[in-house]
Design an enzyme around this catalytic site. Structure first.
Site, PDB file in Angstrom:
ATOM      1  N   CYS A   1     -86.154   1.241 -12.614  1.00 48.94           N
ATOM      2  CA  CYS A   1     -86.316   0.879 -11.210  1.00 48.94           C
ATOM      3  C   CYS A   1     -86.173  -0.634 -11.066  1.00 48.94           C
ATOM      4  O   CYS A   1     -86.741  -1.385 -11.860  1.00 48.94           O
ATOM      5  CB  CYS A   1     -87.694   1.320 -10.709  1.00 48.94           C
ATOM      6  N   LEU A   2     -85.430  -1.060 -10.053  1.00 50.76           N
ATOM      7  CA  LEU A   2     -85.250  -2.488  -9.814  1.00 50.76           C
ATOM      8  C   LEU A   2     -86.560  -3.168  -9.425  1.00 50.76           C
ATOM      9  O   LEU A   2     -86.678  -4.384  -9.543  1.00 50.76           O
ATOM     10  CB  LEU A   2     -84.182  -2.712  -8.743  1.00 50.76           C
TER      11      LEU A   2
ATOM     12  N   HIS B   1     -89.466   5.766  -2.679  1.00 49.71           N
ATOM     13  CA  HIS B   1     -89.728   4.409  -2.187  1.00 49.71           C
ATOM     14  C   HIS B   1     -90.104   4.425  -0.706  1.00 49.71           C
ATOM     15  O   HIS B   1     -90.925   3.627  -0.261  1.00 49.71           O
ATOM     16  CB  HIS B   1     -88.511   3.505  -2.382  1.00 49.71           C
TER      17      HIS B   1
ATOM     18  N   HIS C   1     -85.612   9.463  -6.341  1.00 44.45           N
ATOM     19  CA  HIS C   1     -86.169   8.147  -6.666  1.00 44.45           C
ATOM     20  C   HIS C   1     -86.217   7.264  -5.416  1.00 44.45           C
ATOM     21  O   HIS C   1     -87.261   6.667  -5.107  1.00 44.45           O
ATOM     22  CB  HIS C   1     -85.309   7.499  -7.758  1.00 44.45           C
ATOM     23  N   GLU C   2     -85.100   7.184  -4.703  1.00 46.00           N
ATOM     24  CA  GLU C   2     -85.049   6.316  -3.519  1.00 46.00           C
ATOM     25  C   GLU C   2     -85.930   6.854  -2.400  1.00 46.00           C
ATOM     26  O   GLU C   2     -86.586   6.088  -1.692  1.00 46.00           O
ATOM     27  CB  GLU C   2     -83.604   6.128  -3.049  1.00 46.00           C
TER      28      GLU C   2
ATOM     29  N   GLN D   1     -87.698  -2.084  -1.055  1.00 41.30           N
ATOM     30  CA  GLN D   1     -87.487  -2.885  -2.255  1.00 41.30           C
ATOM     31  C   GLN D   1     -86.999  -4.293  -1.938  1.00 41.30           C
ATOM     32  O   GLN D   1     -87.112  -5.182  -2.773  1.00 41.30           O
ATOM     33  CB  GLN D   1     -86.496  -2.199  -3.191  1.00 41.30           C
TER      34      GLN D   1
ATOM     35  N   GLY E   1     -79.080   2.716  -6.729  1.00 43.25           N
ATOM     36  CA  GLY E   1     -79.728   2.981  -5.453  1.00 43.25           C
ATOM     37  C   GLY E   1     -80.647   1.830  -5.106  1.00 43.25           C
ATOM     38  O   GLY E   1     -81.078   1.075  -5.988  1.00 43.25           O
TER      39      GLY E   1
END
Length: 188
Positions: free
Chosen positions: A99-100, A145, A141-142, A51, A46
């Protein structure tokens, strides 16, 4: 298409609520295509617009369900309905997340097992999707953000303390830090 730099914890766009998308145009399509290329190269399951430095309410996902094959999608201006999570102690083996924007680190976090997503696609057409398990975790999670939260902001003791230490060790927490999939190997 182009690979976009991924913002690391401390970049202001990651820590404030994203703005609604109002223009469903070629610029949005280009952003989405670039986000998919970036996510795939990272690799991730994702990626939210903040991000990649864009403070807009948009995220994408790619998750391979056991029975249905690859599932890729786009959620624009989403609303997420979350069932209450279990109150049992978090399982470090099965509930660890990464997480990226906090690359290379993983910590366990309790999430709800069921969600309902209401959003718009690239044609500004509304859709609804329900998910369970890891698929539901991706959406939570997304969606976080888009609210200016990283998963590390939700960690309980002692994992929050470990995340803070990892951030300090990696020199994260200030503006201007990114990594580029396919070029950089983020530390963690």
């Amino acid at each position: 298409m182009a690979v976009l730099p991924i913002c690391i914890s401390g970049e202001p766009v990651l820590h404030r609520p994203a703005e609604p998308i109002t223009e469903f145009d070629d610029n949005l399509r280009t952003l989405v295509n670039n986000m998919f290329e970036t996510m795939d190269l990272a690799p991730g399951v994702g990626l939210a617009a903040p991000q990649v430095g864009v403070g807009k309410r948009l995220f994408i996902w790619s998750y391979e369900e056991q029975d249905e094959g690859p599932v890729r999608g786009i959620a624009i201006n989403p609303t997420l309905w979350i069932s209450p999570p279990s109150i049992e102690e978090v399982d470090e083996e099965t509930e660890s997340e990464g997480c990226l924007s906090f690359p290379g680190e993983r910590f366990p976090l309790r999430r709800s097992d069921r969600i309902r997503l209401e959003a718009y696609d690239l044609d500004n057409t509304p859709f609804t999707l329900e998910a369970t398990g890891w698929y539901a975790r991706i959406f939570q999670h997304e969606y976080d953000h888009l609210s200016g939260l990283l998963y590390t902001d939700r960690l309980g003791h002692p994992f929050h303390r470990a995340a803070v230490k990892a951030g300090k060790k990696n020199g994260w927490g200030s503006p201007g830090q990114t990594w580029l999939p396919g070029v950089d190997t983020p530390e963690g």
